[in-house]
Scaffold this motif. Structure first.
Motif, PDB file in Angstrom:
ATOM      1  N   TYR A 125       0.828  -1.205   0.000  1.00 53.95           N
ATOM      2  CA  TYR A 125       0.000   0.000   0.000  1.00 53.95           C
ATOM      3  C   TYR A 125       0.867   1.262   0.000  1.00 53.95           C
ATOM      4  O   TYR A 125       0.543   2.250  -0.670  1.00 53.95           O
ATOM      5  N   ARG A 126       1.951   1.225   0.738  1.00 53.42           N
ATOM      6  CA  ARG A 126       2.838   2.394   0.792  1.00 53.42           C
ATOM      7  C   ARG A 126       3.461   2.655  -0.583  1.00 53.42           C
ATOM      8  O   ARG A 126       3.587   3.799  -1.013  1.00 53.42           O
ATOM      9  N   ALA A 129       0.929   4.371  -2.689  1.00 52.87           N
ATOM     10  CA  ALA A 129       0.759   5.777  -2.319  1.00 52.87           C
ATOM     11  C   ALA A 129       1.921   6.626  -2.830  1.00 52.87           C
ATOM     12  O   ALA A 129       1.714   7.724  -3.373  1.00 52.87           O
ATOM     13  N   VAL A 139       0.464   5.796   5.708  1.00 55.53           N
ATOM     14  CA  VAL A 139      -0.424   5.199   4.706  1.00 55.53           C
ATOM     15  C   VAL A 139      -1.165   4.023   5.328  1.00 55.53           C
ATOM     16  O   VAL A 139      -0.540   3.129   5.917  1.00 55.53           O
ATOM     17  N   ASP A 140      -2.466   4.026   5.239  1.00 53.28           N
ATOM     18  CA  ASP A 140      -3.287   2.872   5.592  1.00 53.28           C
ATOM     19  C   ASP A 140      -4.095   2.499   4.354  1.00 53.28           C
ATOM     20  O   ASP A 140      -4.557   3.375   3.616  1.00 53.28           O
ATOM     21  N   GLY A 141      -4.265   1.197   4.132  1.00 60.90           N
ATOM     22  CA  GLY A 141      -4.976   0.801   2.932  1.00 60.90           C
ATOM     23  C   GLY A 141      -5.750  -0.485   3.087  1.00 60.90           C
ATOM     24  O   GLY A 141      -5.539  -1.260   4.018  1.00 60.90           O
ATOM     25  N   LEU A 154      -7.176   4.053   0.107  1.00 59.66           N
ATOM     26  CA  LEU A 154      -5.963   4.453   0.819  1.00 59.66           C
ATOM     27  C   LEU A 154      -6.249   5.710   1.624  1.00 59.66           C
ATOM     28  O   LEU A 154      -6.907   6.637   1.137  1.00 59.66           O
ATOM     29  N   ASP A 155      -5.763   5.740   2.865  1.00 63.72           N
ATOM     30  CA  ASP A 155      -5.760   6.953   3.683  1.00 63.72           C
ATOM     31  C   ASP A 155      -4.308   7.383   3.824  1.00 63.72           C
ATOM     32  O   ASP A 155      -3.473   6.628   4.351  1.00 63.72           O
ATOM     33  N   ILE A 156      -4.008   8.605   3.383  1.00 65.03           N
ATOM     34  CA  ILE A 156      -2.619   9.039   3.232  1.00 65.03           C
ATOM     35  C   ILE A 156      -2.438  10.413   3.860  1.00 65.03           C
ATOM     36  O   ILE A 156      -3.291  11.296   3.704  1.00 65.03           O
TER      37      ILE A 156
END
Length: 285
Positions: A125-126, A129, A139-141, A154-156
């Protein structure tokens, strides 16, 4: 020359077999190679091209040529993404990113995630991003399986997503469109025609949420319309944000060497419009 090859039709000139069925006054096209959308549609590569009709229901009838095969919606070819970016007064941004994937793209992503150890999924995920937001910090995904494929969420957090310039915040990290010039118009001229075999369709949504005391800089929607394609944008306030929906469309086409320079200028104009950074300005007191 295609007309010369039509004297003796070959698989090179007509490489696939399609079925056209008359039913209740309607015409139904069937492409048996398309597993998901083979009824009432044909592969985008052959839409708008020509074809030979073999009269299976009455073999005594002559073979005829169809000048232009029908076109159909091609949702699998539409590149979509949506971003909601809440900007801080210091220029940082908290980004919610969503992108649906279909077909081979969705399958490839799911296989990639399943192939890595669970403790390394966050690294995948990172990497996603960072490929879109170079300054991404946290980064959370997650990937959600859908009926049509999969959707990436994705939350970035991106520190320094916007730069302070002349009492404005210029958000270059929120440029979401990929340029078309490197893909289609990188040469100064061409000897042979440029063939765009599949259409290019992009839909880019950005919901820009300004910090207190700031607002999106007022501007006109972006627009470009030419024989080779178009750019259009809608702008409207939605839930405390300015929502921009940018559509870029280039149909499948062949660009002759004589027209290539004008086409290249068109591609440059697309990139100039699509890569303008969002801007915020202080609310006048």
């Amino acid at each position: 020359d295609r007309d010369q090859r039509l004297r003796v039709p070959t698989l090179d000139a007509f490489p696939v077999a399609l079925l056209r069925v008359a039913h209740g006054g309607d015409e139904i096209w069937i492409d048996s190679r398309e597993e998901r959308r083979g009824v009432g549609s044909i592969h985008a590569l052959f839409q708008g091209s020509d074809g030979l009709v073999l009269p299976l229901s009455d073999p005594r009838q002559p073979v005829v040529r169809i000048e232009t095969l029908p076109t159909f919606p091609n949702p699998d070819l539409v590149d979509e993404l949506a971003v909601r970016a809440a900007v801080d007064a210091d220029g940082g941004a908290h980004i919610g990113f969503t992108m649906p994937l279909r077909g081979a793209q969705a399958t490839g992503l799911l296989e990639r995630l399943e192939s890595v150890p669970e403790d390394q999924v966050g690294m995948v995920y990172r990497q996603m991003a960072l490929s879109m937001f170079s300054g991404a910090d946290t980064v959370d995904g997650e990937v959600e399986k859908t009926k049509d494929g999969a959707t990436i969420h994705l939350d970035i957090t991106v520190p320094g997503a916007c730069d302070a310039e002349d009492d404005e915040l210029v958000c270059r990290s929120l440029i979401l469109a990929n340029p078309v010039v490197p893909m289609l118009a990188r040469l100064p001229e061409r000897t042979y025609p440029l063939m765009l075999r599949l259409p290019i369709e992009r839909r880019i949504q950005l919901d820009l949420v300004p910090p207190p005391g700031w607002e999106p800089k007022k501007r006109m929607p972006r627009h470009l319309d030419a024989e080779w394609g178009s750019v259009s944008e809608t702008l409207e306030p939605v839930d405390g944000s300015l929502q921009s929906i940018l559509n870029i469309s280039l149909p499948a086409q062949t660009v002759s060497p004589a027209d290539y320079r004008a086409f290249a200028r068109f591609c440059q104009a697309i990139d100039e419009l699509a890569t303008r950074p969002p801007r915020l300005e202080r609310i006048a007191e």
